[in-house]
Design a protein around this motif. Structure first.
Motif, PDB file in Angstrom:
ATOM      1  N   SER A 259       0.826  -1.198   0.000  1.00 34.15           N
ATOM      2  CA  SER A 259       0.000   0.000   0.000  1.00 34.15           C
ATOM      3  C   SER A 259       0.866   1.257   0.000  1.00 34.15           C
ATOM      4  N   THR A 260       0.242   2.356  -0.395  1.00 26.55           N
ATOM      5  CA  THR A 260       0.856   3.672  -0.200  1.00 26.55           C
ATOM      6  C   THR A 260      -0.020   4.435   0.782  1.00 26.55           C
ATOM      7  N   ILE A 261       0.607   5.115   1.721  1.00 22.89           N
ATOM      8  CA  ILE A 261      -0.099   5.909   2.718  1.00 22.89           C
ATOM      9  C   ILE A 261       0.407   7.342   2.612  1.00 22.89           C
ATOM     10  N   ASP A 262      -0.502   8.263   2.369  1.00 23.92           N
ATOM     11  CA  ASP A 262      -0.142   9.680   2.246  1.00 23.92           C
ATOM     12  C   ASP A 262       1.026   9.897   1.281  1.00 23.92           C
ATOM     13  N   GLY A 263       0.949   9.194   0.155  1.00 23.30           N
ATOM     14  CA  GLY A 263       1.920   9.400  -0.915  1.00 23.30           C
ATOM     15  C   GLY A 263       3.232   8.669  -0.750  1.00 23.30           C
ATOM     16  N   ARG A 264       3.356   7.846   0.284  1.00 23.61           N
ATOM     17  CA  ARG A 264       4.613   7.145   0.527  1.00 23.61           C
ATOM     18  C   ARG A 264       4.407   5.630   0.502  1.00 23.61           C
ATOM     19  N   SER A 265       5.327   4.917  -0.125  1.00 27.26           N
ATOM     20  CA  SER A 265       5.268   3.467  -0.199  1.00 27.26           C
ATOM     21  C   SER A 265       5.577   2.864   1.165  1.00 27.26           C
ATOM     22  N   VAL A 266       4.668   2.039   1.664  1.00 26.10           N
ATOM     23  CA  VAL A 266       4.900   1.366   2.947  1.00 26.10           C
ATOM     24  C   VAL A 266       6.088   0.418   2.828  1.00 26.10           C
ATOM     25  N   TYR A 267       6.187  -0.276   1.702  1.00 26.35           N
ATOM     26  CA  TYR A 267       7.304  -1.208   1.495  1.00 26.35           C
ATOM     27  C   TYR A 267       8.641  -0.477   1.577  1.00 26.35           C
ATOM     28  N   MET A 268       8.771   0.632   0.864  1.00 30.03           N
ATOM     29  CA  MET A 268      10.039   1.347   0.847  1.00 30.03           C
ATOM     30  C   MET A 268      10.367   1.939   2.215  1.00 30.03           C
ATOM     31  N   ALA A 269       9.334   2.363   2.952  1.00 33.42           N
ATOM     32  CA  ALA A 269       9.567   2.889   4.293  1.00 33.42           C
ATOM     33  C   ALA A 269      10.117   1.799   5.210  1.00 33.42           C
ATOM     34  N   ARG A 270       9.551   0.597   5.122  1.00 31.02           N
ATOM     35  CA  ARG A 270      10.023  -0.503   5.982  1.00 31.02           C
ATOM     36  C   ARG A 270      11.409  -0.979   5.558  1.00 31.02           C
ATOM     37  N   LEU A 271      11.661  -0.977   4.254  1.00 34.33           N
ATOM     38  CA  LEU A 271      12.985  -1.365   3.772  1.00 34.33           C
ATOM     39  C   LEU A 271      14.032  -0.381   4.290  1.00 34.33           C
ATOM     40  N   GLN A 272      13.734   0.906   4.195  1.00 30.40           N
ATOM     41  CA  GLN A 272      14.657   1.925   4.675  1.00 30.40           C
ATOM     42  C   GLN A 272      14.816   1.877   6.186  1.00 30.40           C
ATOM     43  N   ALA A 273      13.740   1.563   6.890  1.00 31.95           N
ATOM     44  CA  ALA A 273      13.827   1.420   8.347  1.00 31.95           C
ATOM     45  C   ALA A 273      14.810   0.317   8.714  1.00 31.95           C
ATOM     46  N   GLY A 274      14.784  -0.777   7.960  1.00 34.58           N
ATOM     47  CA  GLY A 274      15.736  -1.856   8.204  1.00 34.58           C
ATOM     48  C   GLY A 274      17.165  -1.441   7.940  1.00 34.58           C
ATOM     49  N   ARG A 275      17.362  -0.679   6.877  1.00 33.10           N
ATOM     50  CA  ARG A 275      18.709  -0.195   6.557  1.00 33.10           C
ATOM     51  C   ARG A 275      19.240   0.715   7.665  1.00 33.10           C
ATOM     52  N   LEU A 276      18.394   1.636   8.128  1.00 30.42           N
ATOM     53  CA  LEU A 276      18.810   2.546   9.186  1.00 30.42           C
ATOM     54  C   LEU A 276      19.005   1.813  10.507  1.00 30.42           C
ATOM     55  N   LEU A 277      18.208   0.781  10.732  1.00 32.04           N
ATOM     56  CA  LEU A 277      18.372  -0.040  11.930  1.00 32.04           C
ATOM     57  C   LEU A 277      19.735  -0.725  11.945  1.00 32.04           C
ATOM     58  N   ALA A 278      20.187  -1.183  10.781  1.00 34.60           N
ATOM     59  CA  ALA A 278      21.508  -1.806  10.686  1.00 34.60           C
ATOM     60  C   ALA A 278      22.614  -0.807  10.994  1.00 34.60           C
ATOM     61  N   GLU A 279      22.408   0.444  10.581  1.00 34.29           N
ATOM     62  CA  GLU A 279      23.401   1.485  10.876  1.00 34.29           C
ATOM     63  C   GLU A 279      23.413   1.837  12.358  1.00 34.29           C
ATOM     64  N   GLU A 280      22.240   1.923  12.943  1.00 39.37           N
ATOM     65  CA  GLU A 280      22.137   2.325  14.345  1.00 39.37           C
ATOM     66  C   GLU A 280      22.447   1.188  15.314  1.00 39.37           C
ATOM     67  N   GLN A 281      22.093  -0.045  14.930  1.00 38.57           N
ATOM     68  CA  GLN A 281      22.225  -1.193  15.835  1.00 38.57           C
ATOM     69  C   GLN A 281      22.931  -2.355  15.130  1.00 38.57           C
ATOM     70  N   PRO A 282      24.228  -2.187  14.802  1.00 39.83           N
ATOM     71  CA  PRO A 282      24.959  -3.259  14.110  1.00 39.83           C
ATOM     72  C   PRO A 282      25.254  -4.426  15.053  1.00 39.83           C
ATOM     73  N   VAL A 283      25.497  -5.588  14.476  1.00 43.09           N
ATOM     74  CA  VAL A 283      25.879  -6.759  15.266  1.00 43.09           C
ATOM     75  C   VAL A 283      26.621  -7.729  14.347  1.00 43.09           C
ATOM     76  N   ASP A 284      27.571  -8.434  14.900  1.00 40.99           N
ATOM     77  CA  ASP A 284      28.321  -9.448  14.145  1.00 40.99           C
ATOM     78  C   ASP A 284      27.501 -10.731  14.134  1.00 40.99           C
ATOM     79  N   ALA A 285      27.021 -11.125  12.975  1.00 41.11           N
ATOM     80  CA  ALA A 285      26.142 -12.291  12.890  1.00 41.11           C
ATOM     81  C   ALA A 285      26.324 -12.991  11.552  1.00 41.11           C
ATOM     82  N   ASP A 286      25.729 -14.196  11.452  1.00 35.47           N
ATOM     83  CA  ASP A 286      25.844 -15.011  10.249  1.00 35.47           C
ATOM     84  C   ASP A 286      24.660 -14.854   9.304  1.00 35.47           C
ATOM     85  N   LEU A 287      23.496 -14.510   9.873  1.00 38.66           N
ATOM     86  CA  LEU A 287      22.274 -14.562   9.078  1.00 38.66           C
ATOM     87  C   LEU A 287      21.240 -13.590   9.642  1.00 38.66           C
ATOM     88  N   VAL A 288      20.477 -12.960   8.739  1.00 34.11           N
ATOM     89  CA  VAL A 288      19.362 -12.105   9.129  1.00 34.11           C
ATOM     90  C   VAL A 288      18.062 -12.803   8.758  1.00 34.11           C
TER      91      VAL A 288
END
Length: 468
Positions: A259-288
């Motif tokens: 869906s799009t909400i108020d002109g913004r793609s929900v998918y792209m917002a969640r994808l970007q949230a994950g990217r920013l989460l990796a920057e803010e909360q990194p961890v050494d791991a084998d798999l996501v």
């Protein structure tokens, strides 16, 4: 369902310029697309210009309707509703759309949201002689409109908006008109589309896609859209002193990712949230891995930004439907296993990053962490693509208090210990807002900050979107 936030409802309305034998089916398919917004009841009301026919039932959309029922729901205007409700209000009489008779004929109302001044309005109407049959806000709205005694339904709806306080996305149907209305803060979403010669109103654009309707635009905060034989017109109420306050949890969890909400793609917002989460909360791991379904897109973003492989570590059983499980620890564990199972071959021996959209009470997160450990995971690092939920939401549906919100009662280290994770990290509010691509002032983020777009009745019981 398993410990996810519960959204209030989903609504859809269709106005055609001629009788359509398949109107009920079109609304039915639109409700199917909105099923994630409510699973307790479903209903459709239609008109051919004289009277209103309707059918409502408890359960999922597929359980509420059959071919015979849908064949009887022909017409040229129709509205539909899927509902989430509290157990106490989980009865057929509270299902929507609500159909009432008034001075000028019949009226059907389908509502998504919560009125914080509903008790006052209900008392006022009762003193005027109204005898309420249900416990829902929609009946308050219906009688407010009906008692305006106006020949022009749009004028009655305008006067009604002046009295309502809270969150609402409404589709309202008379025997000749379809109306969409969004609250002045835009807390609940509502959009407009076109299907051949018909206009469509829906909670989310994914419902438009399902019935081959073209998305036109979002309904603006404080806007009333009136559709009848004269076409479509917009009434915009004064926004003086008000600010846009769309619910930020639509991007976190409530809305479907397509869906799009108020002109913004929900998918792209969640994808970007994950990217920013990796920057803010990194961890050494084998798999996501992601907790399906709402954590999956953010998990993809996390994996891409962190340079860690992504895989499907948890499988969701999509055929469980609604389950009624007593809230004991052992039964909750069974409930989680009914809905989720770990892929042992994927997670065994791995240091995992488990991405989820939110943690509310913490019980379910702990059960999922334990599920992964039982499947052989070496480490489980939990990452959450939103900030801690520390305040109740007054614009939701289920009652709760801060005592039930683990983010309000424990710090992050205590939450980590409670759910049994090796580490725990949340996305900041700044990061979440950045991920949407919209400015902070466009959102209500009261569940994170305690700051709400309008005064709330703190002395009465609080509302929270419980996890689905």
């Amino acid at each position: 369902m398993y410990g996810k936030f519960k959204e209030a409802c989903g609504v859809i309305g269709i106005y055609g310029n001629k009788e359509d034998e398949a109107l009920g089916r079109s609304i039915y398919y639109g409700l199917y697309a909105l099923q994630h917004r409510g699973q307790e009841s479903a209903g459709i009301a239609v008109t051919s210009g004289s009277g209103i026919k309707y059918h409502k039932a408890m359960g999922l959309v597929s359980e509420a309707f059959n071919d015979e029922i849908l064949d009887n729901l022909s017409g040229y205007i129709g509205v539909g509703h899927v509902r989430y409700c509290t157990n106490e209000a989980n009865t057929l009489i509270n299902a929507q759309p609500l159909v009432v008779r008034y001075k000028n004929g019949y009226l059907a109302v389908a509502h998504n949201g919560n009125l914080i001044n509903a008790p006052e309005l209900r008392k006022e109407l009762e003193e005027q002689g109204v005898a309420f049959q249900t416990e829902i806000d929609s009946e308050v709205i219906a009688f407010l409109i009906a008692r305006q005694h106006s020949e022009d339904i749009s004028k009655a709806v305008e006067k009604c908006m002046d009295k309502l306080k809270g969150s609402y996305a409404l589709v309202i149907m008379t025997e000749d008109t379809l109306i969409g209305m969004r609250d002045p803060y835009g807390i609940r979403p509502l959009c407009l589309g076109k299907q051949k010669d018909s206009y469509v109103l829906a909670s989310e654009s994914c419902a438009l896609d399902t019935i081959d309707a073209q998305f036109i635009r979002d309904i603006e905060p404080g806007e009333i859209v009136v559709i009848n034989k004269d076409g479509i017109r917009s009434i915009k109420k004064s926004q003086a002193g008000l600010s846009y306050a769309s619910c930020i949890f639509e991007f976190v969890y409530f809305a479907r990712p397509d869906s799009t909400i108020d002109g913004r793609s929900v998918y792209m917002a969640r994808l970007q949230a994950g990217r920013l989460l990796a920057e803010e909360q990194p961890v050494d791991a084998d798999l996501v891995i992601g907790v399906p379904d709402s954590g999956t897109v953010s998990a993809l973003g996390y994996a891409a930004a962190a340079g860690i492989p992504f895989d499907i570590g948890l499988i969701k059983n999509r055929y469980v439907g609604r389950t009624f499980i007593k809230p004991t620890r052992s039964s909750r564990a069974i409930g989680v296993k009914l809905k989720l199972n770990a892929v042992r071959e994927v997670v065994k021996g791995k240091r995992l990053v488990m991405v989820d959209d939110s943690i509310v009470r913490g019980t379910t997160s702990g059960l999922i962490v334990n599920l992964l450990r039982e499947a052989g995971a070496k480490e489980v690092h939990v990452r959450v693509s939103s900030p801690p939920v520390v305040h109740s939401c007054y614009f939701g549906i289920d009652t709760s208090t801060r005592k039930e919100l683990i983010g309000a009662q424990r710090n992050i280290e205590e939450i980590r210990e409670h759910i049994g994770a090796d580490s725990l990290g949340y996305l900041s509010l700044h990061g979440l807002i950045k991920a949407t691509g919209l400015p902070a002032e466009k959102f209500c983020s009261g569940c994170f900050t305690g700051k709400y777009p309008l005064d709330v009745p703190r002395e009465r019981k609080r509302y929270v979107f419980e996890k689905r």
